[in-house]
Design a protein around this motif. Structure first.
Motif, PDB file in Angstrom:
ATOM      1  N   SER A  41      -9.233  -8.854  -0.403  1.00  0.00           N
ATOM      2  CA  SER A  41      -8.209  -9.905  -0.459  1.00  0.00           C
ATOM      3  C   SER A  41      -8.595 -11.128   0.379  1.00  0.00           C
ATOM      4  N   VAL A  61      -3.850  -8.564  -8.811  1.00  0.00           N
ATOM      5  CA  VAL A  61      -2.393  -8.478  -8.957  1.00  0.00           C
ATOM      6  C   VAL A  61      -1.739  -9.815  -8.586  1.00  0.00           C
ATOM      7  N   CYS A  86       1.998  -5.928  -7.524  1.00  0.00           N
ATOM      8  CA  CYS A  86       1.746  -4.920  -6.485  1.00  0.00           C
ATOM      9  C   CYS A  86       3.101  -4.412  -6.008  1.00  0.00           C
ATOM     10  N   ASN A 114      -0.257  -8.911   0.972  1.00  0.00           N
ATOM     11  CA  ASN A 114       0.434  -8.242  -0.142  1.00  0.00           C
ATOM     12  C   ASN A 114       1.940  -8.479  -0.029  1.00  0.00           C
ATOM     13  N   CYS A 172       1.835   1.006   0.685  1.00  0.00           N
ATOM     14  CA  CYS A 172       1.225   1.157  -0.634  1.00  0.00           C
ATOM     15  C   CYS A 172       1.447   2.579  -1.140  1.00  0.00           C
ATOM     16  N   GLU A 235      -8.729   3.314  -3.593  1.00  0.00           N
ATOM     17  CA  GLU A 235      -8.675   3.390  -5.063  1.00  0.00           C
ATOM     18  C   GLU A 235     -10.028   3.892  -5.590  1.00  0.00           C
ATOM     19  N   CYS A 260      -4.583   2.983  -8.859  1.00  0.00           N
ATOM     20  CA  CYS A 260      -3.521   1.974  -8.841  1.00  0.00           C
ATOM     21  C   CYS A 260      -3.322   1.466 -10.274  1.00  0.00           C
ATOM     22  N   ASN A 262      -1.525  -0.812 -11.455  1.00  0.00           N
ATOM     23  CA  ASN A 262      -1.468  -2.274 -11.557  1.00  0.00           C
ATOM     24  C   ASN A 262      -2.847  -2.919 -11.507  1.00  0.00           C
ATOM     25  N   MET A 263      -3.744  -2.316 -10.752  1.00  0.00           N
ATOM     26  CA  MET A 263      -5.108  -2.840 -10.704  1.00  0.00           C
ATOM     27  C   MET A 263      -5.877  -2.441 -11.966  1.00  0.00           C
TER      28      MET A 263
END
Ligand code: 13P
Ligand code: SF4
Length: 306
Positions: A41, A61, A86, A114, A172, A235, A260, A262-263
């Protein structure tokens, strides 16, 4: 079309249309191979600030695409899959934190990156997993309200005992679900392997690890290590990417549940649609949100420098 043909078309179109493709390290192999920049990130935030192209497509995300927009409001910023959010970033909103903030008037509000753009407008400094310890150490105020990731906050608090860090109950769902039991099981199956974990894991897991760091820090550690076997506690895509980069080494999952959704939702076809101009979600933030949210991101970049 084959994967190779789609990749070639994406590369051709992004060059023809002056598009910068950013991909978080959790994206698929097919996407990482065509991205201009892949990273954690913090690295993506820096890349977003420096990108010369007029359009940026973010494979990651939503909060990552929002960060690009905040840093480069003049650019068109497209999130490659409209539904890639996320869950941690959505856990705390501006109203909730405004109320909590009033109870901590003497605290510096530190937001994990995040978080939504709206929430960033009322925070003092942003951090990422790779920069949190470094940045919080540099904040003159010792009283910190850290949100939303309780595990990352606890990790920082253990590294900086002189700071008084108040934590909130967020985190998370992928990393927080892993337990000491998973560590014992993975270590029993791979007794010679080093355990590398992300600080979004619980303190009971990070306490058992050989190394804790961001996605990029985990990758750098494994690539540069003399060791040949690793259990990867983040992940599971990171274990795949490492296996490509280091074919002579072996990478195992701490838990095969560390996926994940979403990823994972972004496909190469989604990306092809984005560079064709028919896919993704264009990020639209109002001027005030951009102006106010930028303060804590700029502070992160300023304090995050070595
Ligand atoms: P980093 O990229 O900072 O390691 O964070 C991992 C993550 O969960 C991003 O959503
Ligand atoms: Fe959010 Fe966790 Fe997925 Fe990262 S891995 S995008 S923190 S849910």
């Amino acid at each position: 079309m084959t994967v190779r043909e789609i990749q070639d078309e994406i590369i051709r179109l992004k060059q023809a249309q002056d598009i910068c493709l950013l991909a978080h390290s959790y994206q698929s192999r097919e996407i990482v191979e065509v991205a201009d920049i892949t990273g954690d990130s913090f690295q993506l935030s820096l890349a977003a600030k420096e990108a010369k192209q007029k359009t940026v497509v973010m494979c990651g995300v939503k909060f990552m695409a929002e960060t690009v927009k905040i840093l480069s409001p003049e650019k068109r910023v497209i999130l490659a899959h409209p539904e890639a959010g996320c869950p941690m970033a959505e856990q705390m909103d501006k109203d909730l934190i405004s109320g909590i903030k009033a109870k901590y008037p003497h605290h510096t509000i530190v937001a994990y990156i995040n978080t939504t753009a709206g929430l960033k407008t009322i925070c003092d400094v942003c951090v990422t997993s790779s920069s949190a310890v470094h940045i919080i150490k540099k904040i003159p105020n010792d009283n910190i309200l850290f949100l939303p990731d309780r595990n990352l906050g606890a990790y920082v608090a253990a590294k900086l005992p002189d700071k008084s860090i108040h934590l909130l109950p967020g985190g998370c769902p992928i990393h927080a679900a892993v337990a000491a039991y998973d560590v014992h099981k993975a270590r029993a199956a791979h007794p010679g392997a080093l355990l590398l974990v992300h600080p979004e894991c619980t303190p009971e897991v990070t306490a058992l690890a050989d190394f804790t760091g961001s996605t990029s820090a985990i990758m750098d550690y494994a690539v540069n290590s003399q060791h040949s076997e690793f259990i990867i506690g983040t992940e599971i895509s990171i274990a795949w990417h490492l296996q490509y980069r280091c074919p002579g080494k072996r990478f195992y999952y701490l838990s095969k549940e560390m996926i994940c959704p979403n990823m994972r939702i972004t496909t190469l076809i989604d990306l092809l649609d984005c560079v064709k101009g028919i896919g993704g979600l264009e990020i639209d933030l109002d001027e005030n949100t951009i102006k106010q949210a930028r303060v804590c991101i700029d502070k992160m970049i300023e304090l995050g420098a070595p």
